[in-house]
Motif scaffolding. Structure first.
Motif, short mmCIF file in Angstrom:
data_model
loop_
_atom_site.label_atom_id
_atom_site.label_comp_id
_atom_site.label_asym_id
_atom_site.label_seq_id
_atom_site.Cartn_x
_atom_site.Cartn_y
_atom_site.Cartn_z
N SER A 135 0.85 -1.18 0.00
CA SER A 135 0.00 0.00 0.00
C SER A 135 0.89 1.24 0.00
O SER A 135 1.91 1.28 0.69
CB SER A 135 -0.90 0.01 1.23
OG SER A 135 -1.60 1.23 1.34
N LEU A 136 0.51 2.23 -0.78
CA LEU A 136 1.35 3.42 -0.90
C LEU A 136 1.12 4.45 0.20
O LEU A 136 1.99 5.28 0.46
CB LEU A 136 1.12 4.08 -2.26
CG LEU A 136 1.69 3.35 -3.47
CD1 LEU A 136 1.22 4.02 -4.76
CD2 LEU A 136 3.21 3.32 -3.42
N THR A 137 -0.05 4.43 0.81
CA THR A 137 -0.38 5.48 1.77
C THR A 137 -0.94 4.90 3.06
O THR A 137 -1.34 3.73 3.12
CB THR A 137 -1.42 6.45 1.18
OG1 THR A 137 -2.59 5.71 0.81
CG2 THR A 137 -0.87 7.16 -0.04
N ALA A 138 -0.94 5.75 4.06
CA ALA A 138 -1.54 5.43 5.36
C ALA A 138 -2.10 6.73 5.91
O ALA A 138 -1.76 7.81 5.42
CB ALA A 138 -0.50 4.84 6.31
N PRO A 139 -2.96 6.67 6.93
CA PRO A 139 -3.49 7.91 7.51
C PRO A 139 -2.36 8.86 7.92
O PRO A 139 -1.40 8.45 8.58
CB PRO A 139 -4.28 7.42 8.73
CG PRO A 139 -4.70 6.04 8.36
CD PRO A 139 -3.56 5.47 7.56
N ASP A 140 -2.49 10.13 7.51
CA ASP A 140 -1.52 11.17 7.84
C ASP A 140 -0.13 10.92 7.26
O ASP A 140 0.86 11.48 7.73
CB ASP A 140 -1.39 11.34 9.36
CG ASP A 140 -2.73 11.69 10.00
OD1 ASP A 140 -3.47 12.49 9.39
OD2 ASP A 140 -3.03 11.17 11.07
N SER A 141 -0.04 10.04 6.26
CA SER A 141 1.25 9.76 5.63
C SER A 141 1.19 10.16 4.16
O SER A 141 0.39 9.60 3.41
CB SER A 141 1.60 8.27 5.75
OG SER A 141 2.82 7.99 5.10
N PRO A 142 2.01 11.12 3.72
CA PRO A 142 1.93 11.60 2.34
C PRO A 142 2.61 10.65 1.35
O PRO A 142 3.35 9.74 1.73
CB PRO A 142 2.67 12.94 2.39
CG PRO A 142 3.67 12.76 3.49
CD PRO A 142 2.99 11.88 4.51
N LEU A 143 2.35 10.89 0.08
CA LEU A 143 2.98 10.16 -1.02
C LEU A 143 3.66 11.17 -1.93
O LEU A 143 3.05 12.16 -2.33
CB LEU A 143 1.92 9.37 -1.80
CG LEU A 143 2.39 8.72 -3.10
CD1 LEU A 143 3.42 7.63 -2.83
CD2 LEU A 143 1.20 8.15 -3.88
#
Length: 231
Positions: free
Chosen positions: A144-152
Motif C-alpha cells: 500500500s502506498l499510503t496510510a493515515p496522515d502519511s503523504p505520497l
C-alpha cells in the motif's frame, strides 16, 4: 459552411498490461478516426502495441509523432510544435484525434505539451485518465502506498534534488530513473533506505522484472523502471 473542429483527446493506456485499459479509453479510441502515436527514434511504438491487443484499429488513420529526447529547450520546443502542427491539420479538418500515452495522461505525459500548444490555438482538448504506472507497480509488489496522515511523493528518479527529496516523510515513488538508477540506489544506501526500496521494470509488459533488493540491480534497468520507497 465552416467545418466544426475536431477534439484532441489524450488517452492514458496504462503501464503495459492491455487489460488495464479503461472502458472509457477503449470507447474514445473506437470513436476517434485518428490515433496519434508517439514514436521513438528507433521506431518503437509501445503505446500502440499495447492498444492493438485490446482495441481494433482497422480503418483508422495512425498519425506517428516523432519526439526528440534532447534536453535542449529549443530543440524540445521545435519538436513539440511540429507534432502539434501535424495534429492540428486533422483537427482543422473536423477529425477527432486521440493521442496515446503510457500510464496516466496527467503524469509525465507528452500529451500535456501538445495540449498546451493546441488549446492556446483555440482547439478543444479532453483528458482520458489511465492507470498510473506506480499504482500498477505497487500492486505488483503487494504494498500500500499510503496510510493515515502519511503523504505520497512522486519524484523524478534522476532529478538534481533527489538527495533532499528522499528526506521527505511518507512513501516515495521514483520514476524515470533510467541510467541514473545506480546513483539513486547509492543515495538510498547512504540514507539507510535501500532495504525499504523495491523496483519493477516494464510493469505489465512481457519484459517485466521485479527487483526487491536494490543492492543487486539489473545491468540495464531501462527507462520504465519505477522504484517505491516505503518506510
Amino acid at each position: 459552411m465552416e467545418v466544426k473542429r475536431g477534439i484532441f483527446y489524450g488517452v492514458g493506456v496504462g503501464p503495459g498490461d492491455p487489460e488495464l485499459l479503461t472502458v472509457k479509453a477503449l470507447r474514445t479510441l473506437e470513436r476517434c478516426p485518428v490515433i496519434a502515436v508517439p514514436r521513438t527514434r528507433s521506431g518503437e511504438t509501445l503505446a500502440l502495441d499495447i492498444v492493438r491487443q485490446a482495441a481494433p484499429l482497422e480503418g483508422k488513420t495512425i498519425l506517428y509523432l516523432d519526439f526528440t529526447m534532447s534536453r535542449d529547450p529549443a530543440v524540445l520546443r521545435s519538436s513539440r510544435l511540429r507534432a502539434a502542427e501535424e495534429v492540428a491539420a486533422h483537427l482543422s479538418a473536423g477529425r477527432d484525434v486521440a493521442m496515446l500515452n503510457l500510464g496516466d495522461v496527467s503524469i509525465y505525459a507528452t500529451f500535456g505539451y501538445l495540449m498546451d500548444i493546441l488549446t492556446g490555438q483555440g482547439y478543444e482538448s479532453v483528458m482520458i485518465p489511465g492507470v498510473p504506472s506506480f499504482c500498477a507497480v505497487a500492486a505488483r509488489l503487494g504494498i500500500s502506498l499510503t496510510a493515515p496522515d502519511s503523504p505520497l511523493h512522486i519524484l523524478p528518479g534522476g532529478g538534481e534534488l533527489l538527495a533532499e527529496q528522499l528526506d521527505l516523510p511518507g512513501a516515495k515513488v521514483l520514476m524515470k530513473s533510467g541510467r541514473q538508477l545506480p546513483q539513486a540506489a547509492e543515495l538510498l544506501r547512504q540514507k539507510g533506505l535501500l532495504e525499504k526500496a523495491a523496483m519493477v521494470r516494464d510493469c505489465g509488459l512481457p519484459t517485466e522484472q521485479v527487483c526487491r533488493n536494490l543492492s543487486r540491480l539489473p545491468q540495464d534497468a531501462g527507462y520504465f523502471a519505477t522504484v517505491i520507497v516505503k518506510e
